[in-house]
Design a protein around this motif. Structure first.
Motif, PDB file in Angstrom:
ATOM      1  N   MET A   1     -26.946 -17.784  10.264  1.00  0.00           N
ATOM      2  CA  MET A   1     -27.478 -16.649   9.499  1.00  0.00           C
ATOM      3  C   MET A   1     -26.384 -16.096   8.590  1.00  0.00           C
ATOM      4  O   MET A   1     -25.287 -15.806   9.050  1.00  0.00           O
ATOM      5  CB  MET A   1     -27.953 -15.585  10.500  1.00  0.00           C
ATOM      6  CG  MET A   1     -28.718 -14.441   9.892  1.00  0.00           C
ATOM      7  SD  MET A   1     -30.303 -14.982   9.221  1.00  0.00           S
ATOM      8  CE  MET A   1     -30.850 -13.497   8.438  1.00  0.00           C
ATOM      9  N   ALA A   2     -26.697 -15.970   7.308  1.00  0.00           N
ATOM     10  CA  ALA A   2     -25.669 -15.506   6.363  1.00  0.00           C
ATOM     11  C   ALA A   2     -25.261 -14.075   6.683  1.00  0.00           C
ATOM     12  O   ALA A   2     -26.082 -13.234   7.033  1.00  0.00           O
ATOM     13  CB  ALA A   2     -26.206 -15.585   4.936  1.00  0.00           C
ATOM     14  N   VAL A   3     -23.975 -13.817   6.548  1.00  0.00           N
ATOM     15  CA  VAL A   3     -23.431 -12.471   6.737  1.00  0.00           C
ATOM     16  C   VAL A   3     -23.651 -11.684   5.447  1.00  0.00           C
ATOM     17  O   VAL A   3     -23.554 -12.245   4.354  1.00  0.00           O
ATOM     18  CB  VAL A   3     -21.922 -12.575   7.036  1.00  0.00           C
ATOM     19  CG1 VAL A   3     -21.251 -11.221   7.049  1.00  0.00           C
ATOM     20  CG2 VAL A   3     -21.703 -13.320   8.346  1.00  0.00           C
ATOM     21  N   ILE A   4     -23.957 -10.382   5.580  1.00  0.00           N
ATOM     22  CA  ILE A   4     -24.063  -9.531   4.398  1.00  0.00           C
ATOM     23  C   ILE A   4     -22.957  -8.485   4.464  1.00  0.00           C
ATOM     24  O   ILE A   4     -22.892  -7.710   5.435  1.00  0.00           O
ATOM     25  CB  ILE A   4     -25.436  -8.831   4.318  1.00  0.00           C
ATOM     26  CG1 ILE A   4     -26.553  -9.886   4.280  1.00  0.00           C
ATOM     27  CG2 ILE A   4     -25.508  -7.921   3.096  1.00  0.00           C
ATOM     28  CD1 ILE A   4     -27.958  -9.301   4.265  1.00  0.00           C
ATOM     29  N   LYS A   5     -22.063  -8.487   3.495  1.00  0.00           N
ATOM     30  CA  LYS A   5     -21.022  -7.456   3.432  1.00  0.00           C
ATOM     31  C   LYS A   5     -21.326  -6.549   2.259  1.00  0.00           C
ATOM     32  O   LYS A   5     -21.593  -7.034   1.157  1.00  0.00           O
ATOM     33  CB  LYS A   5     -19.644  -8.094   3.222  1.00  0.00           C
ATOM     34  CG  LYS A   5     -19.151  -8.906   4.411  1.00  0.00           C
ATOM     35  CD  LYS A   5     -17.680  -9.239   4.240  1.00  0.00           C
ATOM     36  CE  LYS A   5     -17.186 -10.125   5.372  1.00  0.00           C
ATOM     37  NZ  LYS A   5     -15.767 -10.480   5.240  1.00  0.00           N
ATOM     38  N   THR A 207     -32.825 -12.729  -0.118  1.00  0.00           N
ATOM     39  CA  THR A 207     -32.499 -12.808   1.308  1.00  0.00           C
ATOM     40  C   THR A 207     -33.747 -13.093   2.149  1.00  0.00           C
ATOM     41  O   THR A 207     -33.625 -13.503   3.305  1.00  0.00           O
ATOM     42  CB  THR A 207     -31.829 -11.507   1.799  1.00  0.00           C
ATOM     43  OG1 THR A 207     -32.651 -10.395   1.410  1.00  0.00           O
ATOM     44  CG2 THR A 207     -30.448 -11.330   1.218  1.00  0.00           C
ATOM     45  N   LYS A 208     -34.952 -12.919   1.566  1.00  0.00           N
ATOM     46  CA  LYS A 208     -36.186 -13.204   2.326  1.00  0.00           C
ATOM     47  C   LYS A 208     -36.819 -14.524   1.909  1.00  0.00           C
ATOM     48  O   LYS A 208     -37.562 -15.133   2.670  1.00  0.00           O
ATOM     49  CB  LYS A 208     -37.194 -12.076   2.086  1.00  0.00           C
ATOM     50  CG  LYS A 208     -36.688 -10.739   2.627  1.00  0.00           C
ATOM     51  CD  LYS A 208     -37.612  -9.578   2.256  1.00  0.00           C
ATOM     52  CE  LYS A 208     -37.004  -8.249   2.663  1.00  0.00           C
ATOM     53  NZ  LYS A 208     -36.474  -7.464   1.562  1.00  0.00           N
ATOM     54  N   GLN A 210     -37.525 -18.447   0.630  1.00  0.00           N
ATOM     55  CA  GLN A 210     -37.078 -19.808   0.913  1.00  0.00           C
ATOM     56  C   GLN A 210     -36.939 -20.589  -0.384  1.00  0.00           C
ATOM     57  O   GLN A 210     -36.391 -21.673  -0.395  1.00  0.00           O
ATOM     58  CB  GLN A 210     -38.110 -20.532   1.793  1.00  0.00           C
ATOM     59  CG  GLN A 210     -38.351 -19.888   3.136  1.00  0.00           C
ATOM     60  CD  GLN A 210     -37.128 -20.023   4.030  1.00  0.00           C
ATOM     61  OE1 GLN A 210     -36.619 -21.117   4.214  1.00  0.00           O
ATOM     62  NE2 GLN A 210     -36.656 -18.907   4.569  1.00  0.00           N
ATOM     63  N   SER A 211     -37.501 -20.047  -1.475  1.00  0.00           N
ATOM     64  CA  SER A 211     -37.677 -20.894  -2.653  1.00  0.00           C
ATOM     65  C   SER A 211     -36.821 -20.530  -3.861  1.00  0.00           C
ATOM     66  O   SER A 211     -36.686 -21.330  -4.775  1.00  0.00           O
ATOM     67  CB  SER A 211     -39.153 -20.876  -3.067  1.00  0.00           C
ATOM     68  OG  SER A 211     -39.522 -19.545  -3.358  1.00  0.00           O
ATOM     69  N   LEU A 212     -36.240 -19.339  -3.907  1.00  0.00           N
ATOM     70  CA  LEU A 212     -35.385 -19.021  -5.063  1.00  0.00           C
ATOM     71  C   LEU A 212     -34.138 -19.905  -5.021  1.00  0.00           C
ATOM     72  O   LEU A 212     -33.622 -20.215  -3.942  1.00  0.00           O
ATOM     73  CB  LEU A 212     -34.972 -17.548  -5.027  1.00  0.00           C
ATOM     74  CG  LEU A 212     -36.050 -16.531  -5.403  1.00  0.00           C
ATOM     75  CD1 LEU A 212     -35.535 -15.113  -5.203  1.00  0.00           C
ATOM     76  CD2 LEU A 212     -36.509 -16.736  -6.851  1.00  0.00           C
ATOM     77  N   PRO A 213     -33.641 -20.290  -6.197  1.00  0.00           N
ATOM     78  CA  PRO A 213     -32.455 -21.166  -6.201  1.00  0.00           C
ATOM     79  C   PRO A 213     -31.295 -20.625  -5.367  1.00  0.00           C
ATOM     80  O   PRO A 213     -30.653 -21.381  -4.629  1.00  0.00           O
ATOM     81  CB  PRO A 213     -32.106 -21.248  -7.695  1.00  0.00           C
ATOM     82  CG  PRO A 213     -33.436 -21.125  -8.382  1.00  0.00           C
ATOM     83  CD  PRO A 213     -34.212 -20.128  -7.555  1.00  0.00           C
ATOM     84  N   VAL A 214     -31.014 -19.323  -5.438  1.00  0.00           N
ATOM     85  CA  VAL A 214     -29.881 -18.806  -4.676  1.00  0.00           C
ATOM     86  C   VAL A 214     -30.152 -18.882  -3.173  1.00  0.00           C
ATOM     87  O   VAL A 214     -29.238 -19.143  -2.375  1.00  0.00           O
ATOM     88  CB  VAL A 214     -29.501 -17.371  -5.132  1.00  0.00           C
ATOM     89  CG1 VAL A 214     -30.582 -16.371  -4.795  1.00  0.00           C
ATOM     90  CG2 VAL A 214     -28.165 -16.953  -4.542  1.00  0.00           C
ATOM     91  N   SER A 215     -31.423 -18.704  -2.780  1.00  0.00           N
ATOM     92  CA  SER A 215     -31.775 -18.804  -1.355  1.00  0.00           C
ATOM     93  C   SER A 215     -31.579 -20.240  -0.872  1.00  0.00           C
ATOM     94  O   SER A 215     -31.101 -20.485   0.242  1.00  0.00           O
ATOM     95  CB  SER A 215     -33.226 -18.387  -1.130  1.00  0.00           C
ATOM     96  OG  SER A 215     -33.555 -17.262  -1.904  1.00  0.00           O
ATOM     97  N   ALA A 238     -29.200  -2.109  -2.337  1.00  0.00           N
ATOM     98  CA  ALA A 238     -30.045  -0.917  -2.113  1.00  0.00           C
ATOM     99  C   ALA A 238     -31.441  -1.232  -1.604  1.00  0.00           C
ATOM    100  O   ALA A 238     -32.072  -0.388  -0.973  1.00  0.00           O
ATOM    101  CB  ALA A 238     -30.125  -0.100  -3.397  1.00  0.00           C
ATOM    102  N   GLU A 239     -31.969  -2.437  -1.868  1.00  0.00           N
ATOM    103  CA  GLU A 239     -33.350  -2.733  -1.434  1.00  0.00           C
ATOM    104  C   GLU A 239     -33.381  -3.658  -0.218  1.00  0.00           C
ATOM    105  O   GLU A 239     -34.429  -4.200   0.124  1.00  0.00           O
ATOM    106  CB  GLU A 239     -34.128  -3.341  -2.603  1.00  0.00           C
ATOM    107  CG  GLU A 239     -34.348  -2.330  -3.725  1.00  0.00           C
ATOM    108  CD  GLU A 239     -35.193  -2.862  -4.869  1.00  0.00           C
ATOM    109  OE1 GLU A 239     -36.029  -3.761  -4.663  1.00  0.00           O
ATOM    110  OE2 GLU A 239     -34.987  -2.383  -6.008  1.00  0.00           O
TER     111      GLU A 239
END
Ligand code: 6PG
Length: 240
Positions: A1-5, A207-208, A210-215, A238-239
């Motif tokens: 699971m990716a960490v969010i800083k 972050t939610k 599955q299909s965006l390039p960055v995801s 913020a979101e």
């Protein structure tokens, strides 16, 4: 699971990503004798290049560092629109002793892609044949693009090519070259860097999704055993 800083503001993001990256470069050199770092285009990375050049240059043996860039625009080498040129002006200019692997954008797009692919193929590779990138920085567009891989572009579905030609980028300039998603399979440490409220919606979706390039980039790195960290200021987060 990716960490969010998350950091209070963009200054905090810039100084923290700069010092974490330099610490990673140093520890990778101590461990392996060298380090390969893939730079990102975009406004926030430029601020981090500047911070490193002003504050952290002397901490690293740059002769042991190989530097590439994740995507480049097909513009003249000294164009203000060139991602490499921006990095060069802020940082690379001060570390000529590093192994600087600039995409050759003076050539035609197919030739530049072939040349950059062969550059990437000559890097040390993982047992399954993917280039070992110790550190990769990625930016995120408001549409969820990363590198020059845009949502809904057929090229962004390509899971086989190390380097791809982009003929019709929705974000100008239209001609670009970019690493493909498969090129990330040997990535050890991925940082996705975003700052500002204009990125908040894209970060939330990314972050939610599955299909965006960055995801997809994050998933590919994690599925290959690498670490992925979202590096955000509070406005970009913020979101979440
Ligand atoms: C490009 C960039 C692109 C960038 C993001 C974020 O060539 O356009 O490589 O992928 O990283 O669009 O850019 P900003 O940080 O400027 O918003």
């Amino acid at each position: 699971m990716a960490v969010i800083k998350t950091y209070t503001d963009s200054d905090g993001l810039v100084s923290q990503v700069a010092s974490q990256t330099i610490a990673l470069i140093k520890s990778t050199i101590e461990l392996n004798g060298s380090c390969t770092w893939v730079l990102a285009g975009g406004s926030t990375p430029v601020m981090i290049y500047r911070h490193i050049a002003r504050n952290l240059l002397s901490n690293v043996d740059w002769t042991k560092v190989t530097i590439l860039i994740g995507d480049e625009r097909m513009v003249p080498a000294d164009s203000a629109e060139s991602n490499w040129h921006q990095a060069e002006q802020e940082l690379l200019h001060y570390i000529p002793e590093a192994n600087l692997l600039r995409p050759p954008t003076a050539r035609s797009l197919p030739e530049a892609v072939d040349h950059y692919r062969s550059t990437v193929e000559q890097l040390p590779a993982s047992p399954d044949g993917y280039p070992i990138f110790d550190i990769v920085w990625l930016g995120v567009g408001e549409d969820g693009h990363t590198l020059s891989l845009f949502p809904d572009s057929p090229v962004s579905q390509d899971l086989a090519s190390l380097v791809l030609a982009i003929e019709d980028s929705p974000k100008p300039p239209s001609q670009r070259l970019t690493l493909g998603l498969s090129a990330l399979k040997g990535t050890k440490n991925l940082m996705i860097i975003a700052s500002g409220e204009t990125k908040a919606n894209a970060i939330s979706r990314a972050t939610k999704s599955q299909s965006l390039p960055v995801s997809k980039a994050v998933r590919i790195v994690e599925n290959s055993g690498g670490n992925a960290i979202w590096q955000l200021d509070e406005a970009a987060a913020a979101e979440l």
